[in-house]
Design a protein around this motif. Structure first.
Motif: not given
Length: 211
Positions: A56-83
């Motif tokens: 189930t988790a695999r299928k849902r993760s794959d669905r998010a990828t198909r919808l255009g989302y991307h996983f990434r390692e982030i620097a929190r200080e660059d995304f204050g407004a988004d957070i």
């Protein structure tokens, strides 16, 4: 009542570096008080192994990828407004109003350069196709412990399964270090949260915390 077999999780305070000890000691004191039965996932050998185990988790993760989302390692200080946008996207979480700490925009400072990958804070995120951060996970690694400290998604994007993609990415980044994911006390949260954790592979375990 079901009897749980205790799982020993070492925070490895015996590392020589002061930074390692500085992370392990306070976590140990916090976790030994009230965190006897937690939601635990023994670290998979690889993200492929995790995907094979959790359909189930695999299928849902794959669905998010198909919808255009991307996983990434982030620097929190660059995304204050988004957070801040994520934190304020829903008035209620887990049946409770969001606390003032989440409603106020935070000023994140850069994390230090950790000398030891087994004692570090990892910051992961999922971004939409235009780069906007829509989900985040702060993970505290201390020896065998991979603690899900904060995990949150934007209310408008939860329906697109971004949280499954987020956790799959964390598995991919952490699998080589071994140990155990821990996601709060098992009795915390709503039935919806417990369902989510179960689909990721978390199970209730009695934990013996060790240094």
């Amino acid at each position: 009542m079901e009897t749980l077999t205790a799982t020993r999780i070492s925070l490895e305070v015996d590392h020589e570096a002061d930074a390692c000890q500085g992370m392990s000691g306070p976590l140990f004191l916090q976790l030994r008080q009230g965190y006897e039965v937690c939601s635990v996932l023994s670290m998979p050998s690889s993200v492929e192994a995790w995907r094979d185990e959790h359909r189930t988790a695999r299928k849902r993760s794959d669905r998010a990828t198909r919808l255009g989302y991307h996983f990434r390692e982030i620097a929190r200080e660059d995304f204050g407004a988004d957070i801040h946008a994520i934190n304020t996207s829903l008035d209620m979480r887990q049946g409770r109003p969001m606390s003032n700490g989440y409603r106020e925009e935070q000023n994140f400072l850069p994390l230090p350069e950790y000398a030891c990958e087994r004692h570090a804070i990892y910051t992961y995120g999922v971004s939409a196709d235009r780069g906007t951060l829509v989900a985040y996970l702060w993970l505290y690694r201390s020896g065998e412990l991979a603690l899900v400290s904060s995990i949150l998604g934007h209310g408008e994007h939860l329906k697109n399964d971004v949280m499954y993609l987020l956790f799959e990415g964390a598995v991919a980044k952490q699998a080589h270090l071994g140990g155990h994911f821990v996601y709060n006390r098992h009795d915390s949260g709503t039935d919806g949260l417990r369902y989510f954790k179960s689909k990721l592979g978390f199970e209730p375990m009695e934990v013996e915390w060790a240094l």
